[in-house]
Structure formats: structure tokens, C-alpha cells
Write a protein that holds these residues in place. Structure first.
Motif, PDB file in Angstrom:
ATOM      1  N   ALA A  52       0.859  -1.305   0.174  1.00 13.91           N
ATOM      2  CA  ALA A  52      -0.134  -0.048   0.196  1.00 13.91           C
ATOM      3  C   ALA A  52       0.582   1.520   0.174  1.00 13.91           C
ATOM      4  CB  ALA A  52      -0.613  -0.161   1.195  1.00 13.91           C
ATOM      5  N   SER A  53       1.680   1.078   0.754  1.00 19.03           N
ATOM      6  CA  SER A  53       2.743   2.869   0.491  1.00 19.03           C
ATOM      7  C   SER A  53       3.475   2.699  -0.060  1.00 19.03           C
ATOM      8  CB  SER A  53       4.029   1.677   1.977  1.00 19.03           C
ATOM      9  OG  SER A  53       4.916   3.595   1.430  1.00 19.03           O
ATOM     10  N   THR A  72       7.619  11.022   1.173  1.00 20.86           N
ATOM     11  CA  THR A  72       9.151  11.053   0.547  1.00 20.86           C
ATOM     12  C   THR A  72       9.890   9.367   0.789  1.00 20.86           C
ATOM     13  OG1 THR A  72       9.832  11.160   3.107  1.00 20.86           O
ATOM     14  CG2 THR A  72       9.396  13.914   1.806  1.00 20.86           C
ATOM     15  N   GLY A  73       8.668   8.514   1.683  1.00 18.68           N
ATOM     16  CA  GLY A  73       9.583   6.836   2.175  1.00 18.68           C
ATOM     17  C   GLY A  73       8.677   6.729   3.362  1.00 18.68           C
ATOM     18  N   THR A  74       9.138   4.560   2.639  1.00 25.47           N
ATOM     19  CA  THR A  74       8.511   4.278   2.749  1.00 25.47           C
ATOM     20  C   THR A  74       7.718   4.419   4.289  1.00 25.47           C
ATOM     21  OG1 THR A  74       8.972   2.584   1.337  1.00 25.47           O
ATOM     22  CG2 THR A  74       8.128   1.739   3.234  1.00 25.47           C
ATOM     23  N   ILE A  75       8.784   4.327   5.240  1.00 21.80           N
ATOM     24  CA  ILE A  75       8.505   4.459   6.522  1.00 21.80           C
ATOM     25  C   ILE A  75       7.723   5.914   6.342  1.00 21.80           C
ATOM     26  CG2 ILE A  75       9.421   4.810   9.145  1.00 21.80           C
ATOM     27  CD1 ILE A  75       9.671   2.255   7.346  1.00 21.80           C
ATOM     28  N   THR A  80       2.399   8.187   8.114  1.00 20.00           N
ATOM     29  CA  THR A  80       1.826   9.116   7.685  1.00 20.00           C
ATOM     30  C   THR A  80       0.130   8.936   7.699  1.00 20.00           C
ATOM     31  OG1 THR A  80       3.413  10.964   6.745  1.00 20.00           O
ATOM     32  CG2 THR A  80       0.764  11.619   5.817  1.00 20.00           C
ATOM     33  N   VAL A  81       0.120   7.612   6.527  1.00 18.24           N
ATOM     34  CA  VAL A  81      -1.050   7.130   6.601  1.00 18.24           C
ATOM     35  C   VAL A  81      -1.975   6.354   7.861  1.00 18.24           C
ATOM     36  CG1 VAL A  81      -2.228   5.103   5.048  1.00 18.24           C
ATOM     37  CG2 VAL A  81      -1.034   6.661   4.154  1.00 18.24           C
ATOM     38  N   SER A  82      -1.323   6.029   8.977  1.00 24.49           N
ATOM     39  CA  SER A  82      -1.277   5.427  10.401  1.00 24.49           C
ATOM     40  C   SER A  82      -1.968   6.574  10.725  1.00 24.49           C
ATOM     41  CB  SER A  82      -0.312   4.798  10.589  1.00 24.49           C
ATOM     42  OG  SER A  82       0.108   3.358   9.781  1.00 24.49           O
ATOM     43  N   MET A  88      -5.938   0.010   9.394  1.00 22.12           N
ATOM     44  CA  MET A  88      -6.425   0.093   8.650  1.00 22.12           C
ATOM     45  C   MET A  88      -6.175   0.146   6.746  1.00 22.12           C
ATOM     46  SD  MET A  88      -6.371  -3.056  10.222  1.00 22.12           S
ATOM     47  CE  MET A  88      -7.275  -3.931   9.347  1.00 22.12           C
ATOM     48  N   ALA A  89      -6.145   1.658   7.355  1.00 23.57           N
ATOM     49  CA  ALA A  89      -6.060   2.304   6.052  1.00 23.57           C
ATOM     50  C   ALA A  89      -4.856   1.264   4.395  1.00 23.57           C
ATOM     51  CB  ALA A  89      -5.795   3.339   5.765  1.00 23.57           C
ATOM     52  N   LEU A  90      -3.905   0.823   5.349  1.00 25.69           N
ATOM     53  CA  LEU A  90      -2.570  -0.028   4.663  1.00 25.69           C
ATOM     54  C   LEU A  90      -3.233  -1.086   4.378  1.00 25.69           C
ATOM     55  CD1 LEU A  90       0.225   1.849   7.393  1.00 25.69           C
ATOM     56  CD2 LEU A  90      -0.504   2.331   4.448  1.00 25.69           C
ATOM     57  N   TYR A  91      -4.543  -1.946   4.652  1.00 27.48           N
ATOM     58  CA  TYR A  91      -5.185  -2.480   4.581  1.00 27.48           C
ATOM     59  C   TYR A  91      -6.147  -2.281   3.443  1.00 27.48           C
ATOM     60  CZ  TYR A  91      -2.383  -5.601   7.259  1.00 27.48           C
ATOM     61  OH  TYR A  91      -0.783  -5.767   7.643  1.00 27.48           O
ATOM     62  N   ASN A  92      -6.526  -1.399   2.779  1.00 27.41           N
ATOM     63  CA  ASN A  92      -7.930  -1.282   2.048  1.00 27.41           C
ATOM     64  C   ASN A  92      -6.779  -2.080   0.507  1.00 27.41           C
ATOM     65  OD1 ASN A  92      -8.969   0.107   3.475  1.00 27.41           O
ATOM     66  ND2 ASN A  92      -8.460   2.304   2.420  1.00 27.41           N
TER      67      ASN A  92
END
Length: 123
Positions: A52-53, A72-75, A80-82, A88-92
Motif C-alpha cells: 500500500a505504501s 518521501t519514503g516507505t516508513i 503518515t497514512v496510519s 487499517m487504511a494500509l489494508y484497503n
């Protein structure tokens, strides 16, 4: 590398588990199928936030005012999304992702098992 770790490391454990608790013959097609689907599930759960990232970073657009990219990067993207949307938005989109990963894992390991069986029968 992360994908391989979850696929390969868990497959044999699930084959043993299903052989013992579901009375499946170890290394049978049904045993490999069940183990590979479970292995694919573990792999999907573990890697979906990274996928997702990656997708968010690939499709991001610069801010209209500042011109800066939001990620700007994965982490940083994961954080930011979290923070903004919840973890859980990372599991959409998990189900299509699992169907792709699980399907790939099943087909790969069933073919590997068929090749092993064929090789053994030739000796």
C-alpha cells in the motif's frame, strides 16, 4: 526477500500442521494447496502495508500550493497514512491482494511439488 521469507518459511510448517490435524497426506496436492493458501495469507498480511505504501508513493501528486510530494519514503508513508487515516487504511484492497498473492503462492508450490514428485518417480 520478505515475500520469500514468509512463503518458504511457513509452507512446510503448514504442511505438517494440516497433515497432523486434518489427516492429509503430506505433500499431496490438497496438502500443498491448503498450506500454500495459508502461507499466502500470512505473506499478504505481512506485506500489504508495504505494498500500500509503495502504491501511494507511486501515484502521489505534488501539493498544489507547495509543490511538495506528500510521501518521501516507505516508513514516512506508513506513519503518515496510519496517523491520518488509521493503520487499517494500509489494508484497503486486501482481498484482491490476497487473491493475487495466494494464487501465485498456490500455483508456484503445486508446480514445485509436481516437479518433485516427477523427479522422484524417474529415479
Amino acid at each position: 526477500a520478505l515475500v520469500g521469507v514468509f512463503q518458504v518459511a511457513t509452507l512446510d510448517q503448514f504442511k505438517d500442521l494440516y497433515a497432523k490435524h486434518l489427516n492429509q497426506k503430506k505433500n499431496s496436492i490438497s496438502n500443498v494447496f491448503c498450506a500454500a493458501m495459508t502461507s499466502g495469507l500470512i505473506y499478504s498480511i505481512a506485506t500489504m502495508p508495504l505494498e500500500a505504501s509503495k502504491n501511494r508513493m507511486a501515484s502521489q501528486k505534488p501539493d498544489a500550493v507547495t509543490g511538495k510530494l506528500p510521501y518521501t519514503g516507505t516508513i514516512q508513508t506508513l506513519r503518515t497514512v496510519s496517523a491520518n487515516e488509521g493503520f487499517m487504511a494500509l489494508y484497503n484492497g486486501f482481498l484482491p491482494y490476497y487473491m493475487r498473492c495466494g494464487g501465485h503462492t498456490v500455483s508456484m508450490f503445486i508446480i514445485v511439488q509436481m516437479l518433485r514428485d516427477y523427479y522422484k518417480s524417474m529415479q
